[in-house]
Design a protein around this motif. Structure first.
Motif, PDB file in Angstrom:
ATOM      1  N   GLU A  18      61.882  92.382  35.758  1.00 29.95           N
ATOM      2  CA  GLU A  18      62.121  93.782  36.113  1.00 29.95           C
ATOM      3  C   GLU A  18      61.754  94.047  37.565  1.00 29.95           C
ATOM      4  O   GLU A  18      62.494  94.725  38.293  1.00 29.95           O
ATOM      5  CB  GLU A  18      61.309  94.692  35.181  1.00 29.95           C
ATOM      6  CG  GLU A  18      61.775  94.660  33.735  1.00 29.95           C
ATOM      7  CD  GLU A  18      60.881  95.494  32.834  1.00 29.95           C
ATOM      8  OE1 GLU A  18      59.931  96.123  33.367  1.00 29.95           O
ATOM      9  OE2 GLU A  18      61.110  95.520  31.611  1.00 29.95           O
ATOM     10  N   MET A  19      60.635  93.523  37.976  1.00 33.23           N
ATOM     11  CA  MET A  19      60.234  93.695  39.376  1.00 33.23           C
ATOM     12  C   MET A  19      61.227  93.012  40.315  1.00 33.23           C
ATOM     13  O   MET A  19      61.545  93.536  41.384  1.00 33.23           O
ATOM     14  CB  MET A  19      58.828  93.138  39.583  1.00 33.23           C
ATOM     15  CG  MET A  19      57.737  93.891  38.853  1.00 33.23           C
ATOM     16  SD  MET A  19      56.108  93.174  39.125  1.00 33.23           S
ATOM     17  CE  MET A  19      55.938  93.388  40.891  1.00 33.23           C
ATOM     18  N   THR A  20      61.716  91.837  39.910  1.00 33.25           N
ATOM     19  CA  THR A  20      62.691  91.122  40.737  1.00 33.25           C
ATOM     20  C   THR A  20      63.969  91.926  40.889  1.00 33.25           C
ATOM     21  O   THR A  20      64.558  91.997  41.977  1.00 33.25           O
ATOM     22  CB  THR A  20      63.001  89.757  40.118  1.00 33.25           C
ATOM     23  OG1 THR A  20      61.789  89.008  39.977  1.00 33.25           O
ATOM     24  CG2 THR A  20      63.972  88.967  40.982  1.00 33.25           C
ATOM     25  N   GLN A  21      64.417  92.555  39.796  1.00 31.87           N
ATOM     26  CA  GLN A  21      65.621  93.369  39.854  1.00 31.87           C
ATOM     27  C   GLN A  21      65.428  94.586  40.758  1.00 31.87           C
ATOM     28  O   GLN A  21      66.329  94.967  41.517  1.00 31.87           O
ATOM     29  CB  GLN A  21      66.022  93.812  38.444  1.00 31.87           C
ATOM     30  CG  GLN A  21      67.366  94.511  38.375  1.00 31.87           C
ATOM     31  CD  GLN A  21      67.788  94.788  36.943  1.00 31.87           C
ATOM     32  OE1 GLN A  21      67.069  94.453  36.005  1.00 31.87           O
ATOM     33  NE2 GLN A  21      68.949  95.408  36.778  1.00 31.87           N
ATOM     34  N   GLU A  22      64.271  95.211  40.689  1.00 32.95           N
ATOM     35  CA  GLU A  22      63.980  96.355  41.556  1.00 32.95           C
ATOM     36  C   GLU A  22      63.981  95.932  43.026  1.00 32.95           C
ATOM     37  O   GLU A  22      64.532  96.636  43.886  1.00 32.95           O
ATOM     38  CB  GLU A  22      62.630  96.964  41.190  1.00 32.95           C
ATOM     39  CG  GLU A  22      62.598  97.630  39.824  1.00 32.95           C
ATOM     40  CD  GLU A  22      61.221  98.173  39.503  1.00 32.95           C
ATOM     41  OE1 GLU A  22      60.331  98.091  40.381  1.00 32.95           O
ATOM     42  OE2 GLU A  22      61.030  98.670  38.376  1.00 32.95           O
ATOM     43  N   VAL A  23      63.363  94.776  43.305  1.00 30.28           N
ATOM     44  CA  VAL A  23      63.340  94.286  44.681  1.00 30.28           C
ATOM     45  C   VAL A  23      64.756  93.977  45.153  1.00 30.28           C
ATOM     46  O   VAL A  23      65.124  94.267  46.297  1.00 30.28           O
ATOM     47  CB  VAL A  23      62.441  93.041  44.790  1.00 30.28           C
ATOM     48  CG1 VAL A  23      62.586  92.379  46.152  1.00 30.28           C
ATOM     49  CG2 VAL A  23      60.989  93.410  44.543  1.00 30.28           C
ATOM     50  N   ASP A  24      65.577  93.410  44.264  1.00 31.56           N
ATOM     51  CA  ASP A  24      66.943  93.057  44.630  1.00 31.56           C
ATOM     52  C   ASP A  24      67.753  94.302  44.973  1.00 31.56           C
ATOM     53  O   ASP A  24      68.556  94.307  45.912  1.00 31.56           O
ATOM     54  CB  ASP A  24      67.591  92.299  43.475  1.00 31.56           C
ATOM     55  CG  ASP A  24      68.901  91.638  43.884  1.00 31.56           C
ATOM     56  OD1 ASP A  24      69.009  91.247  45.064  1.00 31.56           O
ATOM     57  OD2 ASP A  24      69.799  91.529  43.034  1.00 31.56           O
ATOM     58  N   GLU A  25      67.538  95.374  44.232  1.00 30.79           N
ATOM     59  CA  GLU A  25      68.262  96.607  44.501  1.00 30.79           C
ATOM     60  C   GLU A  25      67.768  97.290  45.770  1.00 30.79           C
ATOM     61  O   GLU A  25      68.552  97.869  46.525  1.00 30.79           O
ATOM     62  CB  GLU A  25      68.132  97.554  43.305  1.00 30.79           C
ATOM     63  CG  GLU A  25      68.834  97.044  42.049  1.00 30.79           C
ATOM     64  CD  GLU A  25      68.596  97.950  40.857  1.00 30.79           C
ATOM     65  OE1 GLU A  25      67.826  98.931  41.020  1.00 30.79           O
ATOM     66  OE2 GLU A  25      69.166  97.700  39.781  1.00 30.79           O
ATOM     67  N   ASP A  26      66.475  97.238  46.011  1.00 34.01           N
ATOM     68  CA  ASP A  26      65.911  97.909  47.184  1.00 34.01           C
ATOM     69  C   ASP A  26      66.191  97.169  48.478  1.00 34.01           C
ATOM     70  O   ASP A  26      66.171  97.770  49.553  1.00 34.01           O
ATOM     71  CB  ASP A  26      64.402  98.087  47.014  1.00 34.01           C
ATOM     72  CG  ASP A  26      64.058  99.039  45.869  1.00 34.01           C
ATOM     73  OD1 ASP A  26      64.944  99.819  45.472  1.00 34.01           O
ATOM     74  OD2 ASP A  26      62.917  98.987  45.371  1.00 34.01           O
ATOM     75  N   THR A  27      66.418  95.864  48.391  1.00 32.17           N
ATOM     76  CA  THR A  27      66.575  95.057  49.614  1.00 32.17           C
ATOM     77  C   THR A  27      67.955  94.435  49.707  1.00 32.17           C
ATOM     78  O   THR A  27      68.122  93.371  50.293  1.00 32.17           O
ATOM     79  CB  THR A  27      65.502  93.946  49.646  1.00 32.17           C
ATOM     80  OG1 THR A  27      65.677  93.093  48.498  1.00 32.17           O
ATOM     81  CG2 THR A  27      64.106  94.520  49.638  1.00 32.17           C
ATOM     82  N   ARG A  28      68.943  95.102  49.125  1.00 34.59           N
ATOM     83  CA  ARG A  28      70.288  94.539  49.112  1.00 34.59           C
ATOM     84  C   ARG A  28      70.843  94.370  50.521  1.00 34.59           C
ATOM     85  O   ARG A  28      71.600  93.448  50.812  1.00 34.59           O
ATOM     86  CB  ARG A  28      71.213  95.419  48.280  1.00 34.59           C
ATOM     87  CG  ARG A  28      72.566  94.800  47.994  1.00 34.59           C
ATOM     88  CD  ARG A  28      73.393  95.697  47.101  1.00 34.59           C
ATOM     89  NE  ARG A  28      72.744  95.921  45.826  1.00 34.59           N
ATOM     90  CZ  ARG A  28      72.823  95.089  44.790  1.00 34.59           C
ATOM     91  NH1 ARG A  28      73.509  93.968  44.901  1.00 34.59           N
ATOM     92  NH2 ARG A  28      72.212  95.366  43.656  1.00 34.59           N
ATOM     93  N   LYS A  63      58.341  91.322  32.729  1.00 37.45           N
ATOM     94  CA  LYS A  63      57.863  92.231  33.767  1.00 37.45           C
ATOM     95  C   LYS A  63      58.231  91.713  35.157  1.00 37.45           C
ATOM     96  O   LYS A  63      58.625  92.487  36.039  1.00 37.45           O
ATOM     97  CB  LYS A  63      56.352  92.409  33.650  1.00 37.45           C
ATOM     98  CG  LYS A  63      55.920  93.191  32.410  1.00 37.45           C
ATOM     99  CD  LYS A  63      54.408  93.368  32.379  1.00 37.45           C
ATOM    100  CE  LYS A  63      53.982  94.182  31.166  1.00 37.45           C
ATOM    101  NZ  LYS A  63      52.492  94.364  31.106  1.00 37.45           N
TER     102      LYS A  63
END
Length: 819
Positions: free
Chosen positions: A724-734, A721
């Motif tokens: 998954e949250m880390t990946q979402e943050v990475d995509e949102d804050t690229r 989990k």
């Protein structure tokens, strides 16, 4: 004849001219290249020259990664393109830099921009004369070059819609790409996270530097690879915050303390500048310090200490004794000089802040302090001098008077050369005790049972017997006897708690562990707050132990049980010891009664006090008043064994309330209304909310791991989990840039750097007793004692215990000379 498709960059050769050594080199290069076949591709090209078939092999490396730019790709902003290409380079194993730019025809900005591989171009060769190669002063650092003539790049053009378009993308590199195992050494990959920077700053408050902090990061994060940075980044962070402070150090510390004064309840702060606008004095005290002073401010001591900051400002903590008999700090000051005016200002700030004067103020024999105290405090505040500092001078003064000679301290012995040139040797620490004068002086000055007249008689007897009446130093000490002899402080309650500045010096040592001579003032403030937090944590722990633990009761006496419920653990154990001694070592040899007062003559068989003889105790049963000739209650606030013996013999079962000193009870310090401590952050501080949010996140993760550590399946699910949250943050804050060092430093210090300097930093400070290099000067006696502690060695040639050996012995030179 073809040479295995590999040769050096742009090298044209034929088989007939090729040497065997070159072929071996090519084979070696091929083997090295094969290591990177999983990540790169090599593409040769061939041509013909002068009718001879030859080969031109240009090695190229192509990154294999899903994330890569393409011709026609659009970026709203140039920074977006730069960030994208930097991320591509980071995952591919190379680094980038900005390249050529071209202005638009309208002149309102750039129309073309290049982003290059950082190994583009060639290093310019420096022209050096032959002499410069010899002259060491002109030598330069041998810095390797990254340039390799690489053509990899992207070229951007601004279209009519103000959008950047990729017009050209060169993917192939003319150099090896970095091995994935070494990605963390790339400059673009070397970055400290916010939490890592915070850790480096936090451990710096306990005197841990950036290099040791990096080692802590390595241990806590499972290796150097996981840190994501090197020692260089840690040292650069330290460099950046020193650069950020610059000449604004005084302004920053004043702004921070003013902020505390504005937002924190009952925080006091004052500062002072000289005629040139330089900072020359700081003083502050917080709410908890004032609560401690209201309970324990009867006895206060202060002793200046040095080497706590880079400006050599004198650090002056005001120290007392709490209800656990531990040191407690009431207030602190920083002074640029030890002049009378400086100490007057400091003491006036202390008096204004706390509103009342202490009963006894303990200091050393500093001349400026001796004049400043009576100018600020009333006569009811007794100034007491440190007895230890005075008694330590007895040896020198006695020898200089008795022998009228020159004194030389030599290793473990004191060498005295008399008028008849007859050298005498005395072992340090024992030579004066053999004569008896030192023993008699110590017996009379440290005796708290004698009165003033008895002291003066015994002092004069010693002066007469040892012919010291003409000694100026002993005359001066006798003239100020009311400032250091215990017999003159009997009317001051609890004066026996502090007879020397040893507690102040202990506090100075404690603060010295948290500070160093390289600290700016704003850094020193953080170190001091960390030290105060540690001191107050110990105080709260002692309060907790006293309130919520029950000590063992060793007797069946109700008076002991009541004492355990009233006093703190430390004080109760001392009282319990006195109660036990009253039953084991005390007995009455005579009892008399006069006008309702019973007078007991008590004999104490304890080996530590039996030489004092018989103790006289008076007891009045009507109001349960008891007094003893040992004066323990008057000096320390606790009843003695002789009083407990009399109370037990007189049938008193309960602990007399009049002999319960409030300063030794468990609840003497009022509980703070808001749980305030020295390191509490300011109200309405957005930076504090930010830090609190980060702490909550880390505590939440730590809490979840602690609860799931025994269930591996649930722990794996929790990890997924988080991923998954880390990946979402990475995509949102690229496209979000990380916090810079400057932004972090501003957040940590909590104050903004001013454009103009209002208060200048102190300069040219010289402390008393410091030499030309601002180090404390050590006298001959102290140096001899230090050498004596190291021990002496026996010379194999002369057979004496000295500080030389057989090779450096003078006897060796004399023997050779005689031959």
């Amino acid at each position: 004849m073809y040479i295995n498709q590999f040769t050096t960059n742009k090298l044209i050769c034929t088989a007939t001219n090729y040497k065997i050594e070159t072929i071996k080199q090519h084979i070696h290069e091929k083997k090295e290249t094969e290591k990177y076949t999983d990540m790169c591709e090599s593409e040769p090209s061939s041509f013909h020259s002068d009718g001879v078939q030859g080969v031109l092999v240009e090695k190229t490396w192509t990154p294999k990664t899903e994330l890569k730019p393409f011709v026609g790709q659009l970026f709203p902003l140039y920074d977006d393109a730069l960030l994208f290409y930097r991320e591509y380079a980071r995952k591919s194993g190379f680094e980038i830099r900005k390249g050529t730019t071209e202005q638009s025809k309208t002149g309102d900005g750039y129309s073309r921009r290049y982003i290059l591989c950082n190994r583009e171009g060639e290093k310019k060769k420096q022209k050096r004369s032959f002499d410069s190669l010899i002259d060491r002063s002109k030598q330069r650092r041998n810095r390797p070059s990254h340039r390799k003539g690489c053509k990899a790049c992207i070229r951007l053009k601004l279209n009519d819609e103000n959008v950047w378009v990729v017009r050209h993308f060169e993917e192939k590199h003319s150099h090896e790409l970095v091995n994935p195992e070494d990605f963390h050494f790339l400059k673009s990959n070397r970055r400290l996270t916010y939490q890592q920077k915070q850790l480096i700053h936090d451990v710096s408050d306990i005197n841990i530097g950036p290099v040791r902090a990096f080692k802590i990061l390595k241990q806590t994060q499972g290796g150097f690879l996981n840190v994501g940075a090197t020692e260089v980044e840690c040292k650069n962070l330290k460099r950046d915050w020193i650069e950020y402070i610059g000449e604004n150090d005084a302004d920053m510390v004043i702004d921070k303390l003013n902020k505390k004064k504005e937002y924190l309840h009952d925080f006091s702060f004052e500062y002072r500048v000289d005629s040139e606008g330089k900072l020359c004095g700081l003083f502050w005290a917080d709410e908890e310090a004032k609560r401690n002073y209201s309970a324990f401010g009867d006895i206060v001591g202060f002793d200046a200490t040095y080497r706590t900051n880079k400006y050599f400002m004198i650090f002056v903590p005001f120290t007392g004794i709490d209800n656990h008999k531990k040191c407690v700090t009431f207030a602190v000051g920083l002074l640029s000089s030890e002049s009378i005016e400086s100490y007057k200002w400091l003491l006036m700030a202390f008096k204004t802040t706390f509103g009342r004067e202490p009963t006894v103020l303990m200091t050393d024999q500093d001349a400026a302090i001796k004049q400043a105290i009576p100018a600020v405090f009333s006569p009811s505040c007794r100034h007491r001098l440190c007895m230890w500092h005075i008694s330590q001078k007895f040896t020198d003064k006695l020898l200089s008077n008795k022998l009228s000679s020159s004194i030389t301290y030599n290793h473990m012995y004191l060498e005295v050369k008399t008028n008849d040139d007859c050298p005498l040797l005395f072992q340090l620490g024992s030579h004066m005790s053999k004569t008896g004068v030192l023993q008699r002086l110590n017996n009379v000055i440290w005796n708290e049972r004698i009165n003033t007249s008895e002291f003066e008689i015994e002092w004069q007897r010693i002066m007469d017997e040892y012919e010291l009446n003409d000694n100026k130093w002993f005359k001066d000490m006798f003239a100020i006897r009311d400032k250091w002899i215990p017999a003159y402080f009997k009317d001051c309650h609890l004066s026996g708690l502090m007879r020397t500045t040893s507690r102040c010096e202990g506090e100075n040592y404690f603060y010295g562990l948290m500070t160093n001579t390289n600290l700016h003032l704003i850094e020193f403030l953080g170190h001091f707050e960390t030290a105060m937090e540690a001191q107050r944590c110990v105080q709260r722990k002692n309060n907790h132990d006293s309130r919520y633990t029950n000590p063992d009761i060793k007797t069946n006496l109700l008076i002991e049980e009541e004492a355990s419920e009233t006093f703190t653990r430390t004080v109760f154990f001392e009282i319990q010891k006195e109660i036990m001694a009253s039953m084991l070592t005390c007995y009455s040899i005579k009892v008399e009664e006069y006008d309702g007062i019973n007078k007991f003559s008590i004999k104490d068989t304890d080996k530590d006090v039996k030489h004092f003889g018989v103790f006289e105790v008076s007891f009045m049963k009507s109001d349960c008043t008891v007094t003893c000739s040992c004066l323990r209650f008057e000096l320390t606030g606790c009843l003695c064994r002789h009083c407990f013996y009399v109370l037990r013999m007189s049938g008193v079962e309960h602990f007399p309330r009049k002999y319960v000193s409030r300063r030794w009870t468990k609840d003497v310090v009022s509980t703070p209304s808001s749980g305030y401590n020295m390191c509490q952050s300011l109200k309405d501080d957005a930076n504090d909310d930010f830090k609190s949010m980060i702490r909550d996140i880390y505590y939440s993760v730590d809490y979840c791991v602690d609860r799931l550590v025994s269930d591996m399946e649930k722990l794996k699910l929790y990890r997924e989990k988080l991923r998954e949250m880390t990946q979402e943050v990475d995509e949102d804050t690229r496209s979000v840039q990380p916090m810079t060092n400057k932004g972090f430093i501003e957040a940590v210090f909590g104050v903004e750097k001013r454009d103009e300097v209002n208060v200048k930093i102190p300069e040219g400070i010289r402390n008393k007793g410091s030499g030309p290099v601002k180090k404390r000067m050590i006298g001959e006696k102290e140096m001899a004692i230090l050498k004596a502690k190291k021990g002496s060695r026996k010379c194999g040639r002369c057979g004496e215990y000295v500080d030389h050996n057989a090779r450096t012995c003078k006897k060796k030179a004399n023997d050779y000379a005689s031959k």
